[in-house]
Motif scaffolding. Structure first.
Motif, short mmCIF file in Angstrom:
data_model
loop_
_atom_site.label_atom_id
_atom_site.label_comp_id
_atom_site.label_asym_id
_atom_site.label_seq_id
_atom_site.Cartn_x
_atom_site.Cartn_y
_atom_site.Cartn_z
N GLN A 143 -3.35 -2.21 -4.24
CA GLN A 143 -2.66 -3.20 -3.42
C GLN A 143 -2.12 -2.55 -2.15
OE1 GLN A 143 0.33 -5.05 -5.95
NE2 GLN A 143 -1.05 -6.79 -6.31
N ALA A 144 -1.93 -3.35 -1.14
CA ALA A 144 -1.35 -2.85 0.10
C ALA A 144 0.00 -2.17 -0.18
CB ALA A 144 -1.17 -3.99 1.09
N LYS A 156 -3.28 0.14 3.79
CA LYS A 156 -3.34 -1.17 4.41
C LYS A 156 -4.72 -1.78 4.15
CE LYS A 156 -0.57 0.62 8.26
NZ LYS A 156 -0.54 0.83 9.73
N PRO A 157 -4.83 -3.10 4.22
CA PRO A 157 -6.15 -3.72 4.03
C PRO A 157 -7.20 -3.17 5.00
CG PRO A 157 -4.44 -5.38 3.86
CD PRO A 157 -3.76 -4.11 4.29
N GLU A 158 -6.78 -2.80 6.19
CA GLU A 158 -7.75 -2.27 7.16
C GLU A 158 -8.23 -0.86 6.82
OE1 GLU A 158 -4.74 -3.61 7.81
OE2 GLU A 158 -3.73 -2.56 9.47
N THR A 182 -9.67 -0.38 4.03
CA THR A 182 -10.80 -0.65 3.13
C THR A 182 -12.10 -0.18 3.76
OG1 THR A 182 -9.73 -2.56 2.10
CG2 THR A 182 -12.14 -2.48 2.02
N VAL A 228 -8.42 -2.06 -0.42
CA VAL A 228 -6.99 -2.33 -0.38
C VAL A 228 -6.81 -3.84 -0.26
CG1 VAL A 228 -4.80 -1.84 0.74
CG2 VAL A 228 -6.64 -0.12 0.77
N SER A 229 -6.17 -4.43 -1.26
CA SER A 229 -5.96 -5.87 -1.25
C SER A 229 -4.61 -6.21 -0.62
CB SER A 229 -6.03 -6.42 -2.66
OG SER A 229 -4.99 -5.88 -3.45
N SER A 230 -4.55 -7.37 0.03
CA SER A 230 -3.31 -7.77 0.70
C SER A 230 -2.40 -8.56 -0.22
CB SER A 230 -3.63 -8.60 1.94
OG SER A 230 -4.44 -9.69 1.59
#
Length: 127
Positions: A13-14, A87-89, A91, A125-127
């Motif tokens: 997770q984030a 962070k999701p970015e 990923t 990475v999930s938000s």
């Protein structure tokens, strides 16, 4: 021939953390520097971090500075990438790379500066 094997990817997770490992093997492994790159879907492979084998000098992309830490264990021919505050970015597929001992540090930020690559490890990475 040098082989690089990554491990430690996964889903987080984030705000979470992951640690990637890259083990180098070969008859006589020696390297000027090793690094991590990443490639997100539809994007170019980009530099993340690198470390010199002698002296342990580190280099980071601005996007990960302060969150990621690269380190090495010379005796085990292993490089690590500790990733915090993900962070999701972030990923992407993360690739480990190594440069021959004859390489100069001027190539450390560029794909062309490396001679050996691992198969990649997925980090999501999930938000």
């Amino acid at each position: 021939q040098v082989q690089l094997v990554e491990s430690g990817g996964g889903l987080v997770q984030a705000g979470g953390s992951l640690r990637l490992s890259c083990a180098a093997s070969g008859r006589t492994f020696s390297s000027s520097y090793m690094g991590w790159f990443r490639q997100a879907p539809g994007k170019e492979r980009e530099f993340v971090a690198a470390i010199t084998w002698s002296g342990g000098i580190t280099f980071y992309a601005d996007s990960v500075k302060g969150r990621f830490t690269i380190s090495r264990a010379n005796a085990e021919n292993t490089v690590y990438l500790q990733m915090n505050s993900l962070k999701p970015e972030d990923t992407a597929v993360y690739y480990c790379a190594a440069a021959r001992q004859s390489r100069f540090y001027s190539g450390i930020h560029y794909r062309e500066g490396y001679d050996y690559w691992g198969q990649g490890a997925q980090v999501t990475v999930s938000s």
